[in-house]
Design a protein around this motif. Structure first.
Motif, mmCIF file in Angstrom:
data_model
loop_
_atom_site.group_PDB
_atom_site.id
_atom_site.type_symbol
_atom_site.label_atom_id
_atom_site.label_comp_id
_atom_site.label_asym_id
_atom_site.label_seq_id
_atom_site.Cartn_x
_atom_site.Cartn_y
_atom_site.Cartn_z
ATOM 1 N N THR A 6 -115.307 -17.968 -8.747
ATOM 2 C CA THR A 6 -114.812 -18.987 -9.667
ATOM 3 C C THR A 6 -113.326 -18.784 -9.940
ATOM 4 O O THR A 6 -112.537 -19.726 -9.882
ATOM 5 C CB THR A 6 -115.588 -18.935 -10.990
ATOM 6 O OG1 THR A 6 -116.967 -19.117 -10.712
ATOM 7 C CG2 THR A 6 -115.113 -20.000 -11.951
ATOM 8 N N ARG A 8 -127.573 -21.848 -7.020
ATOM 9 C CA ARG A 8 -127.446 -20.529 -7.641
ATOM 10 C C ARG A 8 -126.103 -20.419 -8.338
ATOM 11 O O ARG A 8 -125.195 -21.201 -8.087
ATOM 12 C CB ARG A 8 -127.615 -19.416 -6.620
ATOM 13 C CG ARG A 8 -126.609 -19.405 -5.506
ATOM 14 C CD ARG A 8 -126.828 -18.235 -4.557
ATOM 15 N NE ARG A 8 -128.118 -18.255 -3.920
ATOM 16 C CZ ARG A 8 -128.353 -18.682 -2.698
ATOM 17 N NH1 ARG A 8 -127.359 -19.142 -1.962
ATOM 18 N NH2 ARG A 8 -129.556 -18.657 -2.185
ATOM 19 N N LYS A 9 -126.024 -19.432 -9.216
ATOM 20 C CA LYS A 9 -124.822 -19.249 -10.011
ATOM 21 C C LYS A 9 -123.647 -18.791 -9.139
ATOM 22 O O LYS A 9 -123.824 -17.947 -8.262
ATOM 23 C CB LYS A 9 -125.095 -18.201 -11.089
ATOM 24 C CG LYS A 9 -123.942 -17.945 -12.014
ATOM 25 C CD LYS A 9 -124.321 -16.962 -13.099
ATOM 26 C CE LYS A 9 -123.142 -16.707 -14.007
ATOM 27 N NZ LYS A 9 -123.491 -15.801 -15.089
ATOM 28 N N THR A 10 -122.464 -19.355 -9.388
ATOM 29 C CA THR A 10 -121.256 -18.936 -8.684
ATOM 30 C C THR A 10 -120.717 -17.684 -9.358
ATOM 31 O O THR A 10 -120.614 -17.632 -10.588
ATOM 32 C CB THR A 10 -120.194 -20.043 -8.733
ATOM 33 O OG1 THR A 10 -120.759 -21.247 -8.237
ATOM 34 C CG2 THR A 10 -118.999 -19.699 -7.896
ATOM 35 N N SER A 11 -120.371 -16.686 -8.565
ATOM 36 C CA SER A 11 -119.908 -15.423 -9.137
ATOM 37 C C SER A 11 -118.567 -15.603 -9.843
ATOM 38 O O SER A 11 -117.827 -16.552 -9.598
ATOM 39 C CB SER A 11 -119.758 -14.367 -8.041
ATOM 40 O OG SER A 11 -118.672 -14.697 -7.205
#
Length: 67
Positions: free
Chosen positions: A13, A6-9
């Motif tokens: 980051t 899933r995408k890293t917030s």
């Protein structure tokens, strides 16, 4: 290659990237013939003639490389 699930917030980051900081290098002061010079420790220094032309690199009093 590994792919994240899933995408890293954005905040995660940026907080991870903020841990990478530049450090001031530790310099060593050497005095030769009344001249003070600063250099990195454990690094070969360039030996120059009276005109300032680089001749060779020296480490612990020994010639290690030509310039």
């Amino acid at each position: 290659m590994a792919v994240p699930k899933r995408k890293t917030s954005r905040s995660n980051t940026r907080s991870r990237r903020s841990q990478w900081k530049a450090e001031v290098p530790t310099l060593v002061k050497t005095v030769e013939n009344g001249r003070v010079s600063w250099s990195l420790p454990h690094t070969a220094k360039v030996v120059t003639d009276s005109a300032g032309t680089p001749l060779f690199r020296e480490y612990k009093g020994r010639k290690v490389a030509d310039v």
